[in-house]
Design an enzyme around this catalytic site. Structure first.
Site, short mmCIF file in Angstrom:
data_model
loop_
_atom_site.label_atom_id
_atom_site.label_comp_id
_atom_site.label_asym_id
_atom_site.label_seq_id
_atom_site.Cartn_x
_atom_site.Cartn_y
_atom_site.Cartn_z
N ALA A 58 -139.60 10.18 3.70
CA ALA A 58 -139.23 8.95 3.00
C ALA A 58 -138.46 9.29 1.73
CB ALA A 58 -140.47 8.13 2.67
N GLY A 59 -137.48 10.21 1.85
CA GLY A 59 -136.74 10.64 0.67
C GLY A 59 -135.41 9.92 0.54
N ASN A 84 -136.95 17.39 4.11
CA ASN A 84 -136.03 18.21 3.33
C ASN A 84 -135.83 19.58 3.96
OD1 ASN A 84 -138.71 17.95 2.61
ND2 ASN A 84 -138.43 18.89 0.62
N THR A 97 -132.76 25.41 0.55
CA THR A 97 -132.40 26.80 0.80
C THR A 97 -133.66 27.65 0.68
OG1 THR A 97 -130.25 26.33 -0.16
CG2 THR A 97 -130.83 28.65 0.07
N LYS A 147 -126.09 23.95 -0.63
CA LYS A 147 -126.98 24.33 0.47
C LYS A 147 -126.20 24.46 1.79
CE LYS A 147 -129.43 21.24 2.56
NZ LYS A 147 -130.27 20.06 2.70
N LYS A 179 -121.18 18.48 10.26
CA LYS A 179 -121.79 18.08 8.99
C LYS A 179 -121.56 19.15 7.92
CE LYS A 179 -124.01 16.29 5.79
NZ LYS A 179 -125.39 16.15 5.47
N CYS A 201 -126.70 18.76 -1.15
CA CYS A 201 -125.99 19.16 0.07
C CYS A 201 -124.95 20.26 -0.10
CB CYS A 201 -125.32 17.95 0.71
SG CYS A 201 -126.48 16.94 1.63
C1 UDX Z 1 -122.45 14.77 -0.27
C2 UDX Z 1 -121.43 14.27 0.78
O1 UDX Z 1 -120.38 13.56 0.11
C3 UDX Z 1 -122.09 13.41 1.80
O2 UDX Z 1 -121.16 13.01 2.80
C4 UDX Z 1 -123.20 14.24 2.42
O3 UDX Z 1 -123.79 13.63 3.47
C5 UDX Z 1 -124.21 14.63 1.35
O4 UDX Z 1 -123.53 15.41 0.39
P1 UDX Z 1 -123.62 13.76 -2.43
O5 UDX Z 1 -124.16 15.14 -2.64
O6 UDX Z 1 -124.58 12.63 -2.51
O7 UDX Z 1 -122.93 13.65 -0.99
O8 UDX Z 1 -122.49 13.48 -3.53
P2 UDX Z 1 -120.91 13.60 -3.60
O9 UDX Z 1 -120.37 12.28 -3.98
O10 UDX Z 1 -120.33 14.23 -2.41
O11 UDX Z 1 -120.72 14.55 -4.87
C6 UDX Z 1 -121.17 15.90 -4.87
C7 UDX Z 1 -120.91 16.56 -6.20
O12 UDX Z 1 -119.52 16.79 -6.42
C8 UDX Z 1 -121.38 15.73 -7.40
O13 UDX Z 1 -122.01 16.57 -8.33
C9 UDX Z 1 -120.11 15.15 -7.95
O14 UDX Z 1 -120.20 14.84 -9.31
C10 UDX Z 1 -119.13 16.28 -7.68
N1 UDX Z 1 -117.74 15.84 -7.58
C11 UDX Z 1 -117.35 14.99 -6.59
C12 UDX Z 1 -116.80 16.33 -8.49
O15 UDX Z 1 -117.13 17.11 -9.38
N2 UDX Z 1 -115.51 15.93 -8.36
C13 UDX Z 1 -115.09 15.08 -7.38
O16 UDX Z 1 -113.89 14.76 -7.32
C14 UDX Z 1 -116.04 14.58 -6.47
P1 ADP Z 2 -133.60 14.28 1.54
O1 ADP Z 2 -132.57 14.21 0.46
O2 ADP Z 2 -133.21 15.21 2.65
O3 ADP Z 2 -134.03 12.93 2.03
P2 ADP Z 2 -136.14 14.43 0.08
O4 ADP Z 2 -136.83 15.60 -0.54
O5 ADP Z 2 -135.71 13.30 -0.78
O6 ADP Z 2 -134.89 15.02 0.91
O7 ADP Z 2 -137.06 13.81 1.22
C1 ADP Z 2 -137.72 14.54 2.20
C2 ADP Z 2 -139.13 13.98 2.36
O8 ADP Z 2 -139.75 14.58 3.50
C3 ADP Z 2 -140.06 14.24 1.18
O9 ADP Z 2 -140.52 13.01 0.67
C4 ADP Z 2 -141.22 15.07 1.78
O10 ADP Z 2 -142.49 14.72 1.23
C5 ADP Z 2 -141.14 14.69 3.25
N1 ADP Z 2 -141.72 15.69 4.15
C6 ADP Z 2 -141.48 17.01 4.19
N2 ADP Z 2 -142.18 17.61 5.18
C7 ADP Z 2 -142.89 16.64 5.80
C8 ADP Z 2 -143.80 16.61 6.92
N3 ADP Z 2 -144.10 17.73 7.60
N4 ADP Z 2 -144.34 15.43 7.26
C9 ADP Z 2 -144.01 14.30 6.59
N5 ADP Z 2 -143.17 14.25 5.54
C10 ADP Z 2 -142.60 15.41 5.15
#
Ligand code: UDX
Ligand code: ADP
Length: 493
Positions: free
Chosen positions: A33-34, A111, A114, A299, A240, A296
């Site tokens: 539920a993250g 989650n 790394t 990682k 991805k 993301c």
């Molecule tokens: C990213 C991908 O965009 C998304 O598709 C994927 O599924 C998850 O990872 P996110 O990490 O939420 O999403 O943010 P994003 O908007 O991509 O920005 C990533 C980082 O790059 C941030 O720290 C942002 O501030 C930085 N960034 C982005 C820059 O420094 N310059 C830019 O022009 C764009």
């Molecule tokens: P993401 O950005 O990938 O959603 P988060 O850390 O926000 O990552 O969310 C991942 C969630 O998965 C956390 O809330 C964590 O407690 C939950 N989680 C991890 N392992 C398990 C598990 N084995 N069963 C249920 N929940 C889990």
């Protein structure tokens, strides 16, 4: 705006002549539920009113928070939609076994950080949470399930999941899909409501194709069919990683150019504009900054690098690794500039950090450049005063504690508890954070920062008052006219 998008999607319901409209899935569960699981299931529930969604998590406090209006994840527009569907066809529950048992389709949104130990430390994804879930699904299931991997995973993880669940000996048929999330934090609701594309990877053969169509039929409620891409499992997983690697590469390319600009007198924003207007390049992800963060980019690229090394593709690994190196260089470069401009020492000096989240409109601070900059300044004995509109004090201190064991930051030693306790104060009011400070550092591009009374801030700071804008959101010239010594990324002072 989100209400409009919600309504708009309905026009895609039941497109005529589609084969994917069978209605077999009634119950869907999501483990995790993250930042990914919560928003994704919320939008699914809003768009598929006839399907029941249950989100579970091993952290009962997180589940409890999802059942209040104080959601654990901040995303613009999210609470409104949660309120509409919670208790109707969206439920947040701590009972994982029951959710697995009742579901025909299970999303895995746990989650995948790394690895911080053993083989592949600092590079490979830690799949222990995914493995734990797969084992639990295998143990509990009494009916057929489609398992959808929704977390970011390295290629061939679906195979591991299938391996684990297929050997459980309880005659249940498991099919595995890869459906990577492309939502960016801060715009998650919009990204989910209006995705550029939806990627569904499945196993070869008719059973795989059938599972793909089961999931595609859910998306068909709001996503036009031409935006739903069906692929092999491995292609979907690798896409991805590649998409994120490309985006991060653009940011690192611009950040590398920002260093040239500072040395030569060019303005990185002007360069980015000119480059981005070439329609073959496009304007997005060219904003130079203090560095990219988030759960993301780093990682995923490290995963890609690890995979390349695993397959003996060292040149390819080196190529992608450089994207990370430039990002580390950029964070370090920024911290170094602050120390140098402040007459080569920040020891005992009050420094205000405005922004801690890795980008605006999120309360997430995973891999935020702010923590690396903070760590460097703490090593130089700065007195840090932090303000962020959404990130909690606990989270900020936790991030810094994590820095103690972080080993990628070359040149830095780990922080001691005394350094954190003695060197960091978190404020609820930005004007308190800057009061009497030698320097203010903008580390997140929060909109509210541009609306501050900068005259008042300047007045309250020590002179000369330094302003380091790590996101280039403030008007440099106007800030200089107020009296600040202004430094922005990729601009020569
Ligand atoms: C990213 C991908 O965009 C998304 O598709 C994927 O599924 C998850 O990872 P996110 O990490 O939420 O999403 O943010 P994003 O908007 O991509 O920005 C990533 C980082 O790059 C941030 O720290 C942002 O501030 C930085 N960034 C982005 C820059 O420094 N310059 C830019 O022009 C764009
Ligand atoms: P993401 O950005 O990938 O959603 P988060 O850390 O926000 O990552 O969310 C991942 C969630 O998965 C956390 O809330 C964590 O407690 C939950 N989680 C991890 N392992 C398990 C598990 N084995 N069963 C249920 N929940 C889990």
């Amino acid at each position: 705006m989100y209400a409009v998008l919600l309504e708009k999607g309905r026009s895609f319901t039941n497109p005529p002549g589609k084969t994917n409209m069978r209605k077999t899935i009634q119950n869907i569960s999501c483990i995790g539920a993250g930042y990914v699981g919560g928003p994704t299931m919320t939008v699914f529930a809003a768009k598929c009113p006839d399907v029941r969604f249950v989100v579970v998590d091993s952290n009962p406090e997180k589940i409890a928070a999802w059942n209040t209006d104080n959601l654990p994840v901040f995303e613009p527009g999210l609470l409104d939609i949660v309120r509409k569907v919670r208790g109707k066809n969206l439920f947040f529950s701590p009972d994982i076994d029951r959710a697995i048992d009742e579901a025909e389709m299970i999303f895995l949104s746990v989650n995948t950080p790394t690895k911080s130990y053993g083989l592949g430390k600092g590079m490979a994804a830690d799949l222990k949470y995914v493995e734990r879930c797969a084992r639990q699904i295998a143990e509990v299931s009494r009916t057929d399930k489609i398992i959808v991997e929704k977390s970011t995973l390295p290629v061939r993880t679906a195979e591991s999941i299938r391996d684990i669940v297929s050997d459980c000996g309880n005659r249940v048929r498991f099919r595995v899909l890869s459906n990577p999330e492309f939502l960016a934090e801060g715009t998650a609701v919009r990204d989910l409501l209006e995705p550029d594309r939806v990627l569904i990877g499945g196993e070869d053969g008719p059973e795989g194709a059938e599972a793909i169509e089961e999931l595609a039929s859910l998306y068909a409620n709001w996503v036009p069919d031409e935006r739903i891409i069906r692929t092999k499992l491995w292609s979907s997983e690798l896409s991805k990683l590649t998409a994120n690697a490309f985006l991060a590469q653009r940011v690192s390319s611009m950040n590398a150019v920002s260093a040239i600009c500072e040395a030569t007198g060019a303005d990185v924003d002007e360069v980015a504009k000119a480059v981005g207007m070439d329609s073959r390049v496009g304007p997005k992800f060219l904003k130079a900054s203090v560095g990219f963060g988030g759960s993301c980019f780093q990682k995923d690229i490290l995963n890609l690098v690890y995979l390349c090394r695993h397959y003996g593709l060292d040149e390819v690994a080196d190529y992608w690794e450089q994207v990370i190196r430039i990002n580390d260089y950029q964070k370090r470069r920024f911290a170094k500039m602050v120390i140098e401009k402040l007459f080569n020492t920040v020891a005992g000096k009050k420094i205000a950090l405005l922004g801690w989240a890795f980008k605006k409109d999120t309360n997430d601070s995973r891999e935020t450049p702010a923590m690396y900059v903070a760590a460097e300044l703490l090593q130089d004995q700065a007195d840090l005063h932090v303000y962020d509109p959404r990130v909690s004090e606990e989270r900020i201190c936790e991030d810094l504690r994590f820095m103690e064991t972080w080993e990628g930051w070359q040149g830095s030693k780990s922080l001691t508890e005394a350094q954190i306790q003695g060197g960091v104060t978190v404020h609820k009011d930005p004007y308190e954070a800057v009061d009497g400070a030698h320097a203010a550092l903008v580390l997140t591009e929060w909109d509210e920062f541009t609306g501050y009374d900068w005259q008042r801030i300047h007045k309250s700071m020590r002179k000369p008052a330094f302003l380091f804008d790590g996101r280039n959101i403030l008007p440099g010239r106007a800030m200089s006219e107020i009296g600040f010594r202004v430094y922005q990324v990729g601009k020569s002072g």
